[in-house]
Write a protein that holds these residues in place. Structure first.
Motif, short mmCIF file in Angstrom:
data_model
loop_
_atom_site.label_atom_id
_atom_site.label_comp_id
_atom_site.label_asym_id
_atom_site.label_seq_id
_atom_site.Cartn_x
_atom_site.Cartn_y
_atom_site.Cartn_z
N SER A 191 0.82 -1.21 0.00
CA SER A 191 0.00 0.00 0.00
C SER A 191 0.86 1.26 0.00
O SER A 191 0.52 2.26 -0.65
CB SER A 191 -0.94 0.00 1.21
OG SER A 191 -0.19 -0.06 2.42
N TRP A 192 1.99 1.23 0.73
CA TRP A 192 2.82 2.44 0.78
C TRP A 192 3.51 2.71 -0.56
O TRP A 192 3.80 3.86 -0.86
CB TRP A 192 3.85 2.33 1.90
CG TRP A 192 4.78 1.16 1.82
CD1 TRP A 192 5.97 1.07 1.14
CD2 TRP A 192 4.58 -0.13 2.43
NE1 TRP A 192 6.53 -0.16 1.29
CE2 TRP A 192 5.71 -0.92 2.09
CE3 TRP A 192 3.58 -0.68 3.24
CZ2 TRP A 192 5.85 -2.24 2.50
CZ3 TRP A 192 3.73 -1.99 3.67
CH2 TRP A 192 4.85 -2.75 3.30
N GLU A 193 3.73 1.66 -1.35
CA GLU A 193 4.33 1.88 -2.67
C GLU A 193 3.30 2.50 -3.63
O GLU A 193 3.66 3.32 -4.47
CB GLU A 193 4.88 0.58 -3.24
CG GLU A 193 6.08 0.03 -2.49
CD GLU A 193 7.31 0.92 -2.62
OE1 GLU A 193 7.31 1.87 -3.44
OE2 GLU A 193 8.30 0.66 -1.91
N TRP A 194 2.04 2.10 -3.51
CA TRP A 194 1.00 2.77 -4.29
C TRP A 194 0.96 4.25 -3.92
O TRP A 194 0.84 5.12 -4.78
CB TRP A 194 -0.36 2.13 -4.01
CG TRP A 194 -0.61 0.78 -4.59
CD1 TRP A 194 -0.73 -0.40 -3.91
CD2 TRP A 194 -0.80 0.45 -5.98
NE1 TRP A 194 -0.97 -1.44 -4.77
CE2 TRP A 194 -1.02 -0.94 -6.05
CE3 TRP A 194 -0.78 1.20 -7.15
CZ2 TRP A 194 -1.25 -1.60 -7.27
CZ3 TRP A 194 -1.01 0.54 -8.37
CH2 TRP A 194 -1.24 -0.83 -8.41
N HIS A 195 1.05 4.51 -2.62
CA HIS A 195 1.01 5.90 -2.14
C HIS A 195 2.19 6.71 -2.71
O HIS A 195 2.01 7.83 -3.19
CB HIS A 195 1.04 5.92 -0.61
CG HIS A 195 0.83 7.27 -0.02
ND1 HIS A 195 -0.42 7.82 0.15
CD2 HIS A 195 1.72 8.19 0.44
CE1 HIS A 195 -0.28 9.03 0.69
NE2 HIS A 195 1.00 9.27 0.88
N ARG A 196 3.38 6.11 -2.67
CA ARG A 196 4.56 6.79 -3.20
C ARG A 196 4.43 7.04 -4.70
O ARG A 196 5.01 8.00 -5.23
CB ARG A 196 5.81 5.96 -2.92
CG ARG A 196 6.24 5.94 -1.46
CD ARG A 196 7.40 4.99 -1.26
NE ARG A 196 7.82 4.96 0.14
CZ ARG A 196 8.70 4.09 0.64
NH1 ARG A 196 9.26 3.19 -0.17
NH2 ARG A 196 9.03 4.13 1.92
N ALA A 197 3.68 6.18 -5.37
CA ALA A 197 3.48 6.33 -6.82
C ALA A 197 2.33 7.28 -7.14
O ALA A 197 1.96 7.42 -8.30
CB ALA A 197 3.23 4.97 -7.45
N ASN A 198 1.77 7.92 -6.11
CA ASN A 198 0.69 8.90 -6.30
C ASN A 198 -0.61 8.24 -6.75
O ASN A 198 -1.36 8.79 -7.56
CB ASN A 198 1.11 9.99 -7.29
CG ASN A 198 0.21 11.22 -7.22
OD1 ASN A 198 -0.38 11.51 -6.19
ND2 ASN A 198 0.09 11.94 -8.34
N VAL A 199 -0.88 7.04 -6.22
CA VAL A 199 -2.12 6.33 -6.53
C VAL A 199 -2.95 6.23 -5.26
O VAL A 199 -2.49 5.67 -4.25
CB VAL A 199 -1.84 4.92 -7.09
CG1 VAL A 199 -3.14 4.24 -7.48
CG2 VAL A 199 -0.89 4.99 -8.27
N ASP A 200 -4.16 6.76 -5.30
CA ASP A 200 -5.03 6.71 -4.12
C ASP A 200 -5.56 5.29 -3.93
O ASP A 200 -5.45 4.42 -4.80
CB ASP A 200 -6.18 7.70 -4.28
CG ASP A 200 -7.03 7.42 -5.50
OD1 ASP A 200 -7.88 6.51 -5.45
OD2 ASP A 200 -6.83 8.10 -6.53
#
Length: 323
Positions: A191-200
């Motif tokens: 989940s934190w990698e999605w966040h770092r990739a700017n994906v909600d």
């Protein structure tokens, strides 16, 4: 909308003999000019897409995740002849489906222009064919990433995720090319990698849900477009906009016009009726004379370059990675 921005291409050839995969001839698309940029351009997700490259010699390179594994395809037109080479586990799969990719299953003769603007663009773009990749997930995932954000944001996210979780394109591909991750890898991105990739959370959850049933979604590539869209829309988070944008590419669907787009109705309305306030219902009414070919008509409008003058500032890109 697939192919919103016309790619920079050279003048299409006017003749063709055979399409070749290495030394193995494969069937050719319909006897007409081929414009690789127009036909394959909708598969490119931004100017630095790691899965797509156009080299200075005019060759188009694609790295794909096929049912047989990753593969790299190089397509070029020389003296009216289309030549193709492929590498990797998916090489044979890519070469077998090369004619469909280049529009062999598309029938542009079924299209009858009914507006002067569309007629003029149709004549200026004789090499336009609707590609059919036969791959659903590779179009679905970047389309989900484009939901409710600017194209610039979505393209940056796609680059980051493919480079980090994909694998280098097989064969002598240009530097920096990657095949996208397989379905299982998409489900395992933290989940934190999605966040770092700017994906909600909503978009990442949609991608994970789709990847978990990837095999069933890939079946949609062999369905009639309406049934294919219905299959995709069973996944929460996939609506009419996302399904249309996907099926246009995976199925080569000439009638699947995009609804729910922020800009497309206004562009179609301005080009065909001088009304920039056109909504989806009015857009569909304007495209009704092109029943069966509405997607092609919309693409020709976009390729005409006739867009309403800007009256508001561009949408400001956001970045949740710093939150």
């Amino acid at each position: 909308m697939a192919g919103r921005f016309p790619p920079r291409t050279s003048t299409p050839p006017t003749t063709r003999t055979t399409v070749r995969g290495g030394h193995t001839p494969v069937p050719t698309p319909p006897d007409a000019p081929i414009d690789l940029g127009l036909t394959l351009g909708p598969l490119r997700r931004g100017p630095a897409d790691p899965t797509f490259r156009v080299t200075p010699d005019g060759s188009v390179w694609r790295a794909s995740r096929t049912p047989d594994g990753p593969g790299t395809l190089r397509v070029a037109v020389r003296d009216g002849e289309v030549a193709a080479e492929a590498w990797g586990a998916g090489a044979s799969w890519l070469l077998d489906r090369l004619p469909a990719l280049l529009g062999a299953e598309d029938d542009p003769t079924a299209f009858v222009p009914r507006h002067k603007l569309i007629l003029a663009t149709h004549r200026r773009r004789p090499g336009l064919r609707l590609t059919r990749t036969g791959l659903v997930l590779e179009s679905l995932i970047p389309t989900v990433l484009e939901q409710k954000v600017t194209a610039t944001e979505a393209y940056a996210t796609w680059r980051l995720l493919v480079r980090k979780y994909g694998e280098p394109a097989p064969g002598p591909a240009p530097d920096g090319m990657y095949a996208m991750p397989d379905a299982r890898t998409w489900t395992q991105i933290p989940s934190w990698e999605w966040h770092r990739a700017n994906v909600d959370g909503k978009r990442s959850a949609t991608i994970v849900r789709a990847a978990r049933v990837a095999a069933r979604l890939e079946e949609a590539a062999h369905m009639d477009p309406p049934a294919a869209r219905e299959r995709l829309e069973l996944i929460p988070g996939i609506g009419p906009w996302t399904s249309a944008e996907t099926i246009q590419r995976s199925n080569g669907a000439p009638d699947e016009v995009t609804t729910g787009d922020l800009h497309l109705p206004g562009i179609i309305g301005w080009a065909l009726a001088g009304d920039r306030t056109t909504d989806d219902e009015a857009m569909l009414a304007l495209l009704a004379p092109y029943a069966g070919q509405r997607h092609r008509a919309a693409r020709l409008v976009l390729l005409s370059g006739r867009v309403p003058p800007r009256r508001a500032p561009r949408m400001t890109p956001g970045d949740i990675a710093h939150l």
